[in-house]
Design a protein around this motif. Structure first.
Motif, PDB file in Angstrom:
ATOM      1  N   UNK A 208       0.859  -1.188   0.000  1.00 39.27           N
ATOM      2  CA  UNK A 208       0.000   0.000   0.000  1.00 39.27           C
ATOM      3  C   UNK A 208       0.891   1.232   0.000  1.00 39.27           C
ATOM      4  N   UNK A 209       0.638   2.125  -0.947  1.00 39.75           N
ATOM      5  CA  UNK A 209       1.301   3.426  -0.974  1.00 39.75           C
ATOM      6  C   UNK A 209       0.421   4.405  -0.212  1.00 39.75           C
ATOM      7  N   UNK A 210       0.993   5.099   0.768  1.00 41.02           N
ATOM      8  CA  UNK A 210       0.240   6.074   1.532  1.00 41.02           C
ATOM      9  C   UNK A 210       1.146   7.236   1.920  1.00 41.02           C
ATOM     10  N   UNK A 211       0.521   8.303   2.432  1.00 39.59           N
ATOM     11  CA  UNK A 211       1.210   9.570   2.705  1.00 39.59           C
ATOM     12  C   UNK A 211       1.994   9.958   1.449  1.00 39.59           C
ATOM     13  N   UNK A 212       3.270  10.351   1.561  1.00 42.18           N
ATOM     14  CA  UNK A 212       4.034  10.740   0.374  1.00 42.18           C
ATOM     15  C   UNK A 212       4.430   9.560  -0.501  1.00 42.18           C
ATOM     16  N   UNK A 213       4.205   8.345  -0.009  1.00 46.24           N
ATOM     17  CA  UNK A 213       4.471   7.164  -0.824  1.00 46.24           C
ATOM     18  C   UNK A 213       3.633   7.130  -2.090  1.00 46.24           C
ATOM     19  N   UNK A 214       2.450   7.765  -2.055  1.00 43.39           N
ATOM     20  CA  UNK A 214       1.594   7.782  -3.250  1.00 43.39           C
ATOM     21  C   UNK A 214       2.248   8.540  -4.402  1.00 43.39           C
ATOM     22  N   UNK A 215       3.238   9.355  -4.108  1.00 42.78           N
ATOM     23  CA  UNK A 215       3.939  10.085  -5.172  1.00 42.78           C
ATOM     24  C   UNK A 215       4.684   9.138  -6.101  1.00 42.78           C
TER      25      UNK A 215
ATOM     26  N   UNK B 190      -4.856  10.121   0.487  1.00 37.87           N
ATOM     27  CA  UNK B 190      -3.527  10.681   0.247  1.00 37.87           C
ATOM     28  C   UNK B 190      -3.339  11.084  -1.217  1.00 37.87           C
ATOM     29  N   UNK B 191      -3.930  10.322  -2.122  1.00 41.85           N
ATOM     30  CA  UNK B 191      -3.901  10.717  -3.537  1.00 41.85           C
ATOM     31  C   UNK B 191      -4.637  12.041  -3.735  1.00 41.85           C
ATOM     32  N   UNK B 192      -5.823  12.144  -3.142  1.00 41.71           N
ATOM     33  CA  UNK B 192      -6.611  13.366  -3.280  1.00 41.71           C
ATOM     34  C   UNK B 192      -5.914  14.559  -2.644  1.00 41.71           C
TER      35      UNK B 192
END
Length: 94
Positions: A30-37, A60-62
């Motif tokens: 799971x990518x979350x916080x700045x990981x979604x970048x 986090x994407x939004x």
């Protein structure tokens, strides 16, 4: 079966690379916080997420205005909780 949580951008940390080096076939990510970048790198085909069970956290994407770029399944907080229960172990990468 491990669930990997990546919190930091691949531009600022080796967390995603380290996670992928330890990723097993039955694992999830799971990518979350700045990981979604990381999805911006994936869109440029420089991120090896193909054939892996990967998700990105919707809020986090939004928050970063990039939900429209996400090629991964987008999950809610409820989905996130369900995944943490499904996997045997959760590993955080920062």
């Amino acid at each position: 079966m491990n669930l990997h949580l990546v919190f930091t951008s691949p531009n600022n940390s080796s967390a995603l690379r380290d996670c992928l080096n330890n990723f097993q076939e039955q694992d999830g990510l799971i990518l979350l916080e700045d990981g979604v970048l990381a999805i911006t790198n994936f869109a440029q085909q420089s991120l090896p997420l193909n054939n892996k069970t990967c998700f990105a956290l919707e809020s986090d994407l939004k928050a970063r205005g990039i939900e429209h770029l996400c090629p991964l399944p987008i999950i809610s907080y409820d989905d996130f909780v369900e995944l943490t229960v499904k996997y045997n172990k959760t590993i955080s990468w920062r």
